[in-house]
Design a protein around this motif. Sequence first.
Motif, PDB file in Angstrom:
ATOM      1  N   VAL A  17     -33.126   5.111  16.889  1.00  7.17           N
ATOM      2  CA  VAL A  17     -31.880   5.555  17.515  1.00  7.17           C
ATOM      3  C   VAL A  17     -31.386   4.515  18.503  1.00  7.17           C
ATOM      4  O   VAL A  17     -30.208   4.140  18.513  1.00  7.17           O
ATOM      5  N   ASP A  18     -32.284   4.045  19.371  1.00  3.47           N
ATOM      6  CA  ASP A  18     -31.901   3.044  20.364  1.00  3.47           C
ATOM      7  C   ASP A  18     -31.387   1.767  19.702  1.00  3.47           C
ATOM      8  O   ASP A  18     -30.422   1.152  20.171  1.00  3.47           O
ATOM      9  N   GLN A  19     -32.030   1.371  18.622  1.00  5.05           N
ATOM     10  CA  GLN A  19     -31.589   0.166  17.918  1.00  5.05           C
ATOM     11  C   GLN A  19     -30.207   0.365  17.306  1.00  5.05           C
ATOM     12  O   GLN A  19     -29.345  -0.519  17.385  1.00  5.05           O
ATOM     13  N   LEU A  20     -29.973   1.540  16.709  1.00  5.34           N
ATOM     14  CA  LEU A  20     -28.679   1.816  16.100  1.00  5.34           C
ATOM     15  C   LEU A  20     -27.568   1.806  17.151  1.00  5.34           C
ATOM     16  O   LEU A  20     -26.495   1.231  16.939  1.00  5.34           O
ATOM     17  N   ILE A  21     -27.827   2.430  18.283  1.00  3.95           N
ATOM     18  CA  ILE A  21     -26.829   2.450  19.356  1.00  3.95           C
ATOM     19  C   ILE A  21     -26.497   1.034  19.808  1.00  3.95           C
ATOM     20  O   ILE A  21     -25.331   0.687  20.010  1.00  3.95           O
ATOM     21  N   SER A  22     -27.516   0.224  19.971  1.00  2.00           N
ATOM     22  CA  SER A  22     -27.305  -1.156  20.414  1.00  2.00           C
ATOM     23  C   SER A  22     -26.503  -1.960  19.400  1.00  2.00           C
ATOM     24  O   SER A  22     -25.598  -2.719  19.765  1.00  2.00           O
TER      25      SER A  22
ATOM     26  N   LEU B 214     -24.366  -0.887  17.208  1.00  3.92           N
ATOM     27  CA  LEU B 214     -23.014  -0.372  16.945  1.00  3.92           C
ATOM     28  C   LEU B 214     -22.121  -0.337  18.186  1.00  3.92           C
ATOM     29  O   LEU B 214     -20.984   0.141  18.106  1.00  3.92           O
ATOM     30  N   ASN B 215     -22.616  -0.863  19.317  1.00  4.60           N
ATOM     31  CA  ASN B 215     -21.874  -0.639  20.563  1.00  4.60           C
ATOM     32  C   ASN B 215     -20.510  -1.295  20.609  1.00  4.60           C
ATOM     33  O   ASN B 215     -19.686  -0.960  21.460  1.00  4.60           O
ATOM     34  N   GLN B 216     -20.211  -2.196  19.697  1.00  2.00           N
ATOM     35  CA  GLN B 216     -18.890  -2.813  19.658  1.00  2.00           C
ATOM     36  C   GLN B 216     -17.951  -2.142  18.665  1.00  2.00           C
ATOM     37  O   GLN B 216     -16.759  -2.478  18.609  1.00  2.00           O
ATOM     38  N   THR B 217     -18.469  -1.208  17.875  1.00  2.00           N
ATOM     39  CA  THR B 217     -17.638  -0.584  16.835  1.00  2.00           C
ATOM     40  C   THR B 217     -17.641   0.946  16.908  1.00  2.00           C
ATOM     41  O   THR B 217     -16.592   1.588  16.872  1.00  2.00           O
ATOM     42  N   ILE B 218     -18.827   1.545  17.008  1.00  2.00           N
ATOM     43  CA  ILE B 218     -18.965   3.000  17.085  1.00  2.00           C
ATOM     44  C   ILE B 218     -19.687   3.319  18.386  1.00  2.00           C
ATOM     45  O   ILE B 218     -20.917   3.261  18.457  1.00  2.00           O
ATOM     46  N   PRO B 219     -18.971   3.612  19.443  1.00  2.00           N
ATOM     47  CA  PRO B 219     -19.610   3.749  20.758  1.00  2.00           C
ATOM     48  C   PRO B 219     -20.398   5.034  20.926  1.00  2.00           C
ATOM     49  O   PRO B 219     -20.147   6.045  20.269  1.00  2.00           O
ATOM     50  N   LEU B 220     -21.364   4.964  21.841  1.00  2.00           N
ATOM     51  CA  LEU B 220     -22.074   6.142  22.317  1.00  2.00           C
ATOM     52  C   LEU B 220     -21.138   6.871  23.279  1.00  2.00           C
ATOM     53  O   LEU B 220     -20.687   6.313  24.266  1.00  2.00           O
ATOM     54  N   SER B 221     -20.817   8.132  22.970  1.00  2.00           N
ATOM     55  CA  SER B 221     -19.830   8.856  23.768  1.00  2.00           C
ATOM     56  C   SER B 221     -20.233  10.319  23.903  1.00  2.00           C
ATOM     57  O   SER B 221     -20.520  10.971  22.893  1.00  2.00           O
ATOM     58  N   PRO B 222     -20.246  10.865  25.141  1.00  2.00           N
ATOM     59  CA  PRO B 222     -20.664  12.252  25.341  1.00  2.00           C
ATOM     60  C   PRO B 222     -19.586  13.277  25.042  1.00  2.00           C
ATOM     61  O   PRO B 222     -19.502  14.318  25.686  1.00  2.00           O
ATOM     62  N   SER B 223     -18.721  13.010  24.084  1.00  2.65           N
ATOM     63  CA  SER B 223     -17.757  13.988  23.610  1.00  2.65           C
ATOM     64  C   SER B 223     -17.587  13.765  22.118  1.00  2.65           C
ATOM     65  O   SER B 223     -18.421  13.114  21.478  1.00  2.65           O
TER      66      SER B 223
ATOM     67  N   ILE C 178     -23.590  10.351  19.423  1.00  2.00           N
ATOM     68  CA  ILE C 178     -24.352  10.813  20.582  1.00  2.00           C
ATOM     69  C   ILE C 178     -25.754  11.174  20.114  1.00  2.00           C
ATOM     70  O   ILE C 178     -25.986  11.436  18.925  1.00  2.00           O
ATOM     71  N   HIS C 179     -26.697  11.190  21.070  1.00  2.00           N
ATOM     72  CA  HIS C 179     -28.087  11.569  20.802  1.00  2.00           C
ATOM     73  C   HIS C 179     -28.306  12.948  21.419  1.00  2.00           C
ATOM     74  O   HIS C 179     -28.554  13.076  22.623  1.00  2.00           O
TER      75      HIS C 179
END
Length: 394
Positions: free
Chosen positions: A322-327, A329-338, A347-348
Motif C-alpha cells: 500500500v505504501d509503495q502504491l501511494i508513493s 501514484l502521488n503525482q497522478t492519483i493522490p491520497l485523499s481523505p474524501s 485512501i487506506h
Amino acid sequence: MNDRSHLTTRAARAGAHVAPGTALPLVPALHQTTVYGYPDLASLHRVNNGEERGQAYYRFGHYNGQVLEQAVADLEGAPDAVTTASGMAAITGTVLALAETGDHVVADRNVYGGTRSLLETDLPRLGIHTTLVDGADLTEVGRALTPRTKLVLVEALTNPTVRVPDLPALSALAGHVGAKLVVDGTFVTPALLRPLDHGADLVWHSVPKYLGGHSAAMGGVVAGPRDLTARIRQSIIHLGATVGPFDAWMALLGLKTLGLRMQAHSQGATAVAEFLAAHPAVTHVNHPSRPDHPQAATAAKLYPDGTGGMLSFALAGGRPAVDQLISRLNQTIPLSPSLADVSTTMIHPATTTHKDLPREELDALGITDGLIRLSVGIEDPADLIAELGAALAP
C-alpha cells in the motif's frame, strides 16, 4: 436615497434598493446575505407563518438553500428536501428529529465512520440505542427489529467494500414494526438510484461528494415526504446547521452535470475493476459489477445504469505494498481523505476512515491492511489503467 446624506450613510445603504430585472439568469443569483428586509410586519408574518415563500434570517432557510432543496427533491422524486451544513448534520438532524429517549435504531455496521460515532457515542447519552447488523443480511436485520425501532439506517452502497443492501426488502421489514428506512445515497446519487422509488422513507447525501462533484461545495441534504422533512428542518434550525448560501450556490452548479458525470464514473470504475481483478498483485476487488460480488444479483436489479465510481481492492503485499502504491501514484492519483471528485483519488481505510474500529471488527468487515479504496473519476479509463499498471509493477 437623499444625495445630500453623509457618505457613511450612503455607503451603509449602497445597493440595498436595486431591483433585479425581469429576465431570469441562467444561473440562479447568489444571495450572500444572512438577513432580509421587509416593507411591513404583515409581509414578514406571512413568510414566518408559511403563507408565502420568502426568507427572514439565514438559519431558518435562505434563497440559495431553497433552490438546491427544490433541485434535489425533483431529482429524487421527493415532495421536499432540507439542506444542511454537512452530511453529518443531515443524518444527525434526521435522527434527532425522528427518535427520542427510549427509541431504538438498527443500522448497517458498514456505515460511514462518522455515522457510527454518532450512533455509538452520542446517541446513547440521549437514551437512543443502536443495534449494528449486516444490512445485506435480511435475516439478521429482521432479528434486530423491535417495537421500539424507529429508524433503519443503511447506505445504498457501503464504504469501503461496496456492499449492496436490498432496499425493497429492507423497506418491507422496517414497515412491519413502523420504522422509517433512511438511506445514505451519497455513493450513487439519484442519477443511478432513487431510494424512495424502492420503498425508502428518506434519502440523504453528503453534498461535497457526487452531488457537488468537485470537492468544493460543503453541505448535506435530506429528501422525503413533507411531514418528515418539516420535523428535520426544525431540528436543523435548532442545531444551527444550515448550509451557507455560497455552498448551496456552488453545489447547484455541480448538480447540472450530475448525469454525465455519474455515467463516466460508472464506466471508468467498471473498467478499472476488471483490470485490477486480473492483476497478480491484487488478491480481490470489491465492485458490484463483478460476478463474484456477494450482492451481484441485487446490484443488477437496482442499478441498471451503473454503480458509480467507488471500488476497493486488496494488495497481496499488505501494508508495505500500500505504501509503495501511494508513493508511486502521488503525482497522478493522490491520497485523499474524501471521495467522488471528478479526478481519481484513493485512501487506506484501515488507518483513516475506519481507524477507530478494533482489529477484529476491521477483519469482519473485510478492511485489511492491504485494502485500498479507489474513487474513480471521469478521466479516460485507459489512462487510469496505465497509471495503476505502472504503479503495481514489481
